[in-house]
Structure formats: structure tokens, C-alpha cells
Design a protein around this motif. Structure first.
Motif, short mmCIF file in Angstrom:
data_model
loop_
_atom_site.label_atom_id
_atom_site.label_comp_id
_atom_site.label_asym_id
_atom_site.label_seq_id
_atom_site.Cartn_x
_atom_site.Cartn_y
_atom_site.Cartn_z
N LEU B 291 0.85 -1.21 0.00
CA LEU B 291 0.00 0.00 0.00
C LEU B 291 0.88 1.25 0.00
O LEU B 291 0.56 2.26 -0.64
N VAL B 292 1.99 1.17 0.74
CA VAL B 292 2.91 2.31 0.79
C VAL B 292 3.55 2.54 -0.58
O VAL B 292 3.69 3.68 -1.02
N GLN B 293 3.92 1.44 -1.25
CA GLN B 293 4.52 1.57 -2.59
C GLN B 293 3.60 2.39 -3.49
O GLN B 293 4.04 3.23 -4.27
N ARG B 294 2.30 2.10 -3.37
CA ARG B 294 1.31 2.83 -4.17
C ARG B 294 1.30 4.32 -3.80
O ARG B 294 1.31 5.19 -4.66
N GLY B 295 1.33 4.57 -2.48
CA GLY B 295 1.30 5.95 -2.00
C GLY B 295 2.54 6.73 -2.41
O GLY B 295 2.47 7.92 -2.72
N LEU B 296 3.69 6.05 -2.45
CA LEU B 296 4.93 6.74 -2.82
C LEU B 296 5.01 6.98 -4.33
O LEU B 296 5.66 7.93 -4.77
#
Lengths: 313, 298
Positions: B291-296
Motif C-alpha cells: 500500500l505504501v509503494q502505491r502511495g509513494l
């Protein structure tokens, strides 16, 4: 990276994703230019302000625009009332709240459908209306070509392409054997053909309370349903993943979707088998769409169905 | 204070009565984890319940508590969706432009959601030969948005857990070496998310859930067997993540008669946080890290 946009649906593409940065940089550049010219080119700024219209002039525009909007609305409403040769006939039963959809759309009261689906999700009863879908299709006149039939919680919607004359009264009369509160719209597509959209409620829909199953029995039943579809000759079967429809009161429902392709006869025999287990399984939704293509002679219809079972806590 | 070009994102994965939170920062030197937190939930985090005021209030309290203790930046946060409110269907693509393919997928979705299109938010993943349409009830999305707003999140986003798992594996550099078919599996306490990947492309998504009466392995094997049926059962590798992964991951690989590898979402990261953890423990944060990869990337 896999990326789907479910909340920020319009943020696709470079500009959409970087639009804020782009706007900020553009704004900063504009401010820099203004700061540069403000002290040195005050005359230019004065001229610019002079060229702005007086308030008296500017207030006219909203009024004029409003009048234009009114004119447009009035023209468009006349267009609808005149029909401009497009709408041949539009019939409504008093209880109906159908809206006039564009020709390519199905005339569904969306709020009503959603509300119906929501109330169905809370129910522990099962309507048997969907099992009559093919009987209803058989009532359509021979010069018609079915485009879609759907049944959700006892509410039927049909979309039909008709060549030649559309005797809508006789169509409704034929369907009144199965449906009530029928609402229909006919739109001429050209001189020789028309598009008929029709919706109605299953007449005296029978309901039954589903027996609750434990999870193991429910899984076995879903496997059985897939086996029945195969046995009935339905091809391209895909049993979807299980979803849970929670209920505020009473047992929850488990739902799995089964899609496939078959003839009306094959689909009817599948529906008969599901109907025979009506004490434990319900057909929550049924959608039939004829398949177009060269090999569609025997395999003519695509079925998308939702099989529901009730699960004990 | 963030430096120029630095960006942070937070991912929150809720499953049953457990939650995992990962916060990361992307700098020029690389991506660095800032916080990895596993925490208990006072209520079961089912999507349909998120709109209920008391459930929401309890989750807000927990998330605020975690946020304060670990100094989490919630400004750009993504939640993993409850898989029970997500519909993912695969469909063969037609020949044509991307716009035509999207229209075709839209038509497929309309056939599936007939009469209820307005109640769903729909998007598509277009691969080379097939597409996946993803539909989520808007009412469920509203629950996540409301929860995020109450916690004080400036930007709230959501993702399908199986796609987050893919993105975590992608971030760990897994897909540069993939040939053939693989299954990605994340096992939580009472459910598992699965994704079938063929030649590096997402092919099918599945989810299974078990109760205390069920044998979790039987349910998991059943779910994976159905999934790999789409490629005739031929799997090169099963990539696993989640709790107790070393036990069930090996059994699953034996069952599928293929290799087993862990999804270590922090494999390509820099920094000190969780650097001394073993990959199995780090794999429990795979969904949140995806999910963080998406946000970054946004």
C-alpha cells in the motif's frame, strides 16, 4: 505496479497525477512575472485595470446566461414533448417512477434498484421470480430480438430490439401473465425498427425462507451448483469467489456468481435444478444476454447468476 | 520536516482483529521504512461495519494511539480493502486501442453489475491479453473515507489486498526475473489473499476465509487449487507472506509441487528499521508495504 483508482477515479494520466505540482509551478511562475513587471511597468498594469469592465457591464452576463439556459431548457423540453419523431410511445403505470432514459440506456430507476438490492440483502427470504425469466422471454413477439433480461429480487428488466411494427399493448398483455406494474418505453431507431425497454414486478412472487447451512455444507452446495451447470451443457462456466452479504438480523448470506454460455434450454434445465433445491439455495440475480457471433446458433445466451445460501452463526 | 523531493506514505492493513501499519519515506538515497507496527483491534474490521459510529470511534482511537506512539505521518494513507467488498473479474481483451479496450471492459462490468452500476466504483487493470475489472461498493468506500477523515488523514486511498501484495513483491524486485506462472499468497489469521501471476502479469485474484471449525490448510489448498486451475495447475513458484509463513508456505509448495519463496517487502530498502528482522517476520507487513509503494508512486 498494479494501480486501480477506486476513490480518486479521475486521477489517471500524467497531468491528472501531477496536476497539483504543475498548477503550483505555473502559479509561482505567474507570480514571479507579475512581481517583476509590477514596479517597472506600472503604466501597463494601470492600462490593464482600465480595460476591466465596469461592474454595471459585468452584472449583465449572469442574467443573460441565465436567460440562455432557460431558453435551452425550454427548447429541449419542447423537443421531448414533441418527440421529434423519436419517442413513439411511452407508457407508465401510476405506481411507476421510471425516468426517460436516452435511447442507448436502459430505463431503470437506479435509486429504486439499489434500494431493492439493499433490502434484499437484509432479507432471509428468497424470491423465486428469476426462475420464470425464460418463460417471460418466450412471451416476446417473434419480430423481436432480446438484448438483455435481468431479474433482481423479483424485478424484471428487459431490453428488446424490434423490427417492424411494435404492438406494445399486445407485448404488455402477453407479459402480464407473469409481470405486474409493467412500465415500457419505445424509441424508434429508424423507420423499420425500434427499441423497447420494459420493466415490471414478478406477479404474486413466491417467497421461501432459506434453511441455514454450516460453511462446509454451503461450500459443498456451491460445488454442486457448478456441477449442475456443467451437467446441463453450459460452457465457459466460471464460479466466482464467495462474498458475504451481512444481515442486520438473522443469518448472513454467502453469494457466489456463476457465469457461462448455453442455449435457452440448457439454461432452463440449470435453473430447474437450482429451483429444486429452493429450500437451501436462492437465485439472487439472473442476467441473460444473447451472444452474438458465428458460433452462436447452439450456444446463444450468456448467463450471469448469483446463487445465495443462508449461513448459520 | 521533509526535505525537497522527499515523500512519505503510510499503509494500513486490517484483517479480523489485527492491524499492520507501515510508514515509509522516499528520498534520493532510496526508500526507508519509518515505522512497522502490528497492533490489536478492539473490533473486527469488516468493511460494512466501518460506517457504524461506534466501530469507527474504536478504530479511530487505536489508529491515533499508534500514530502518536510511533510518530506516524497520516497525511498520505492507503487502506487495504476488505476482500469481501471487492469484485475482481477477468475478461479477454478485444483487439483495439486502449480506449476501445476500456470501453469493452466497461461493457463487461455493466453486464455484471446490471442495474447497480451507480452503486459501484469500477476501474480496470489492462494486461497484454486480458483485463481485470475491479468493482467496490461505494458505500464500503465511504466507510474507509470516513474513518480516514476522523483520524485526520489528508489523503485517503484504498487498494485491493492482492494488488498490494503484488506491488510489495514488485518493490522487492521479484518480477524482473519471473517466467511462467506463480502464485502470491498472503496468510492472515483467518483469511488468505491470493494472486495468480503469469509472465509477471496479474491473471486472477482469489480470497478465502476460514473459521475455527475449519482446517485452515484445507481451505487454503482448496482456494489455491481453484486459482491455479486457470493455468492447468502448472506453477513455477509460490511466493508466500504472512503469519507463520515458514510452516504453511512449505506445505503449500509441497502440495503444488513447486518452489517456495518469501515475499520480503523490505528487501530493497535502506535504513535501520526492521533491518535485523528475519524475512518471514518482515513478510507479515507485505500488504501494508504494498500500500505504501502505491502511495509513494503517486
Amino acid at each position: 505496479m498494479i494501480r486501480v483508482e477506486l476513490i480518486h477515479g479521475n486521477r489517471r494520466g500524467w497531468f491528472a497525477q501531477n496536476g497539483l505540482w504543475f498548477s503550483a509551478i505555473l502559479s509561482a511562475a505567474v507570480v514571479c512575472v507579475l512581481l517583476y513587471y509590477l514596479p517597472m511597468e506600472s503604466d501597463l498594469m494601470k492600462d490593464s485595470f482600465r480595460s476591466v469592465r465596469s461592474p454595471a457591464e459585468t452584472v449583465k452576463h449572469p442574467v443573460q446566461n441565465e436567460e440562455k439556459v432557460r431558453e435551452t431548457l425550454s427548447e429541449s423540453s419542447e423537443g421531448i414533448s414533441d418527440g421529434q419523431g423519436q419517442i413513439v410511445e411511452r407508457r407508465r403505470t401510476p405506481a411507476d417512477t421510471m425516468y426517460a432514459a436516452p435511447a442507448h440506456e436502459f430505463p431503470v430507476d437506479r435509486a429504486e434498484v439499489v434500494a431493492t438490492a439493499a433490502s434484499y440483502a437484509q432479507s432471509i427470504e428468497s424470491t423465486k421470480a428469476c426462475f420464470s425469466a425464460i418463460d417471460i422471454v418466450k412471451q416476446l413477439p417473434p419480430n423481436s430480438q432480446l438484448e438483455l433480461v435481468s431479474c433482481i429480487a423479483g424485478r424484471f428488466q428487459l431490453s428488446v430490439f424490434v423490427t417492424g411494427d411494435v404492438a406494445i399493448a399486445s407485448v404488455e398483455e402477453g407479459l402480464s401473465e407473469h409481470l405486474e406494474q409493467i412500465a415500457s418505453t419505445v424509441r424508434k431507431t429508424d423507420e423499420q425498427s425500434a427499441h423497447l425497454s420494459l420493466s415490471g414486478e414478478e406477479k404474486s412472487a413466491r417467497k421461501t425462507v432459506l434453511e441455514t447451512l454450516n460453511s462446509a455444507r454451503a461450500k459443498a452446495l456451491f460445488a454442486e451448483v457448478e456441477y449442475w451447470a456443467d451437467l446441463c451443457g453450459i460452457d465457459d462456466i466460471d464460479l466466482g469467489e464467495q462474498s458475504v452479504i451481512p444481515a442486520e438480523e438473522g443469518p448472513a448470506r454467502w453469494r457466489r456468481r456463476l457465469v457461462g454460455t448455453g442455449s435457452y434450454g440448457q439454461i432452463q434445465s440449470f435453473l430447474d435444478r437450482v429451483s429444486a433445491r429452493g429450500n437451501v439455495a436462492a437465485l439472487g440475480e439472473l442476467i441473460l444476454t444473447p451472444v452474438s457471433g458465428a458460433d452462436s446458433y447452439n450456444k446463444a445466451v450468456r448467463i450471469s447468476s448469483a446463487i445465495d445460501v443462508s449461513i448459520g452463526q | 520536516m521533509l526535505g525537497f523531493g522527499e515523500k512519505t506514505a503510510t499503509g494500513i492493513h486490517l484483517s479480523g482483529y489485527r492491524g499492520w501499519l507501515v510508514s515509509m519515506s522516499r528520498r534520493r538515497s532510496g526508500t526507508e521504512p519509518l515505522a512497522l507496527v502490528e497492533f490489536d483491534l478492539p473490533v473486527c474490521a469488516n468493511a460494512p461495519d466501518l460506517a457504524e459510529t461506534d466501530v469507527q470511534a474504536q478504530l479511530v482511537d487505536v489508529l491515533r494511539e499508534v500514530g502518536e506512539e510511533y510518530e506516524v505521518d497520516f497525511s498520505n494513507t492507503c487502506f487495504a480493502l476488505d476482500p469481501n467488498v471487492v469484485i475482481v473479474k477477468r475478461s479477454a481483451l478485444i483487439a483495439g486501442s486502449e480506449r476501445e479496450m476500456r470501453e469493452h471492459m466497461q461493457w463487461e462490468a455493466e453486464q455484471f453489475l446490471v442495474g447497480e452500476q451507480d452503486a459501484f466504483s469500477v476501474d480496470y487493470v489492462l494486461e497484454s491479453e486480458w483485463g481485470l475489472f475491479v468493482a467496490v461498493r461505494r458505500s464500503a468506500l465511504a466507510g474507509y473515507l470516513a474513518l480516514g477523515k476522523r483520524v485526520g488523514m489528508r489523503r485517503v486511498d484504498v487498494d485491493v489486498p492482492a494488488f498490494a501484495l503484488y506491488n510489495a513483491a514488485d518493490g522487492a524486485g521479484v518480477f524482473s526475473s519471473i517466467a511462467g506462472s506463480e502464485v502470491l499468497v498472503y496468510g492472515a489469521e483467518s483469511e488468505a489473499y491470493m494472486l495468480l501471476v503469469d509472465q509477471g502479469e496479474a491473471m486472477q485474484v482469489a480470497h478465502c476465509r476460514w473459521s475455527e471449525d475449519d482446517n485452515a490448510m484445507d481451505v487454503l489448498w482448496g482456494g489455491v487449487d481453484r486459482l491455479v486451475g486457470a493455468v492447468g495447475g502448472r506453477i513455477e513458484c509460490v511466493r508466500c507472506a504472512g503469519g507463520s509463513v515458514e510452516g504453511w508456505g512449505v506445505e503449500l509448495a509441497d502440495h503444488l509441487q513447486c518452489e517456495m519463496a518469501l515475499v520480503d517487502p523490505l528487501a530493497e530498502m535502506v535504513g535501520e528499521v526492521a533491518s535485523d528482522w528475519d524475512p518471514a517476520r518482515r513478510s507479515e507487513y507485505a500488504i501494508a508495504a504494498g500500500l505504501v509503494q502505491r502511495g509513494l508512486a503517486f
